[in-house]
Design an enzyme around this catalytic site. Structure first.
Site, mmCIF file in Angstrom:
data_model
loop_
_atom_site.group_PDB
_atom_site.id
_atom_site.type_symbol
_atom_site.label_atom_id
_atom_site.label_comp_id
_atom_site.label_asym_id
_atom_site.label_seq_id
_atom_site.Cartn_x
_atom_site.Cartn_y
_atom_site.Cartn_z
ATOM 1 N N CYS A 42 -15.551 -40.096 -49.536
ATOM 2 C CA CYS A 42 -14.983 -39.293 -48.435
ATOM 3 C C CYS A 42 -13.994 -38.296 -49.043
ATOM 4 O O CYS A 42 -14.092 -37.967 -50.234
ATOM 5 C CB CYS A 42 -14.354 -40.176 -47.361
ATOM 6 S SG CYS A 42 -12.953 -41.178 -47.908
ATOM 7 N N SER B 195 -14.230 -44.078 -46.788
ATOM 8 C CA SER B 195 -15.036 -44.653 -47.888
ATOM 9 C C SER B 195 -14.600 -46.062 -48.306
ATOM 10 O O SER B 195 -15.470 -46.861 -48.672
ATOM 11 C CB SER B 195 -15.115 -43.699 -49.090
ATOM 12 O OG SER B 195 -13.861 -43.419 -49.629
HETATM 13 P P1 4NP Z 1 -10.585 -40.104 -45.607
HETATM 14 O O1 4NP Z 1 -9.444 -39.569 -44.627
HETATM 15 O O2 4NP Z 1 -11.211 -38.901 -46.251
HETATM 16 O O3 4NP Z 1 -11.525 -40.838 -44.705
HETATM 17 O O4 4NP Z 1 -9.898 -41.022 -46.604
HETATM 18 C C1 4NP Z 1 -8.420 -38.713 -45.027
HETATM 19 C C2 4NP Z 1 -7.328 -39.225 -45.671
HETATM 20 C C3 4NP Z 1 -6.303 -38.390 -46.031
HETATM 21 C C4 4NP Z 1 -6.379 -37.048 -45.751
HETATM 22 C C5 4NP Z 1 -7.482 -36.527 -45.111
HETATM 23 C C6 4NP Z 1 -8.510 -37.365 -44.749
HETATM 24 N N1 4NP Z 1 -5.309 -36.203 -46.117
HETATM 25 O O5 4NP Z 1 -5.344 -35.007 -45.762
HETATM 26 O O6 4NP Z 1 -4.351 -36.656 -46.770
#
Ligand code: 4NP
Length: 155
Positions: free
Chosen positions: A8, A15
């Protein structure tokens, strides 16, 4: 060994859940399952508390997972690479060099709804309901992945 990587953006919400869910459905002696993020934001971080909570609700412990960034080595280290959304999918394909590397990369929701190219919604900025929804999408997709692995449908 069959080696499967879930990817992800941050490697703290979707993920790690996908990793924990698929691990719970496959024998450890035949499968290596891991996860990574396309971004470097959360290297060495634990999964988001909301991912840990929804996994726990369904009897899965993901507290030992730590964030890491996807790298080119992963094309050698894994046989199948499942992207959680279209953005991750295209970012992984951008650094693939060979047709063999490209052919390993799949959108995970196409395992549930083939050819629709749907994305697992990013639950990071939402509430717990988003994580419950992500869990259900991933659980169904992982059931279908297990069926395909058992029938050796992946090329
Ligand atoms: P993930 O979600 O891709 O499902 O782990 C996210 C986690 C953190 C961030 C974005 C999406 N972020 O911008 O920090």
């Amino acid at each position: 060994m069959t080696r499967i990587l879930m990817v992800c953006l941050g490697n703290i919400c979707r993920s790690p859940l996908a990793e924990g869910i698929l691990k719970s459905k496959l024998p450890k002696d035949k499968f290596i399952i891991d996860s990574a993020g396309t971004a470097a934001y959360h290297i060495d971080s634990k999964p988001d508390v909301r991912s840990i909570a929804v996994a726990k609700k369904y009897g899965i412990d993901i507290t030992d997972i730590r964030g890491r960034q996807f790298s080119r080595n992963d094309f050698n280290d894994f046989d199948l690479i499942f992207a959680m959304d279209e953005s991750n999918y295209h970012n992984i394909l951008k650094i693939a060099k060979t047709e063999d590397e490209k052919s390993k990369v799949k959108l995970i929701l196409n395992e549930m709804t083939p050819n629709e190219n749907l994305s697992v919604p990013d639950p990071y900025y939402g509430g717990n309901a988003g994580f419950e929804n992500v869990y259900k999408l991933l659980d169904q997709s992982c059931n279908n992945i297990v069926s395909k692995l058992n029938s050796k449908t992946y090329s």
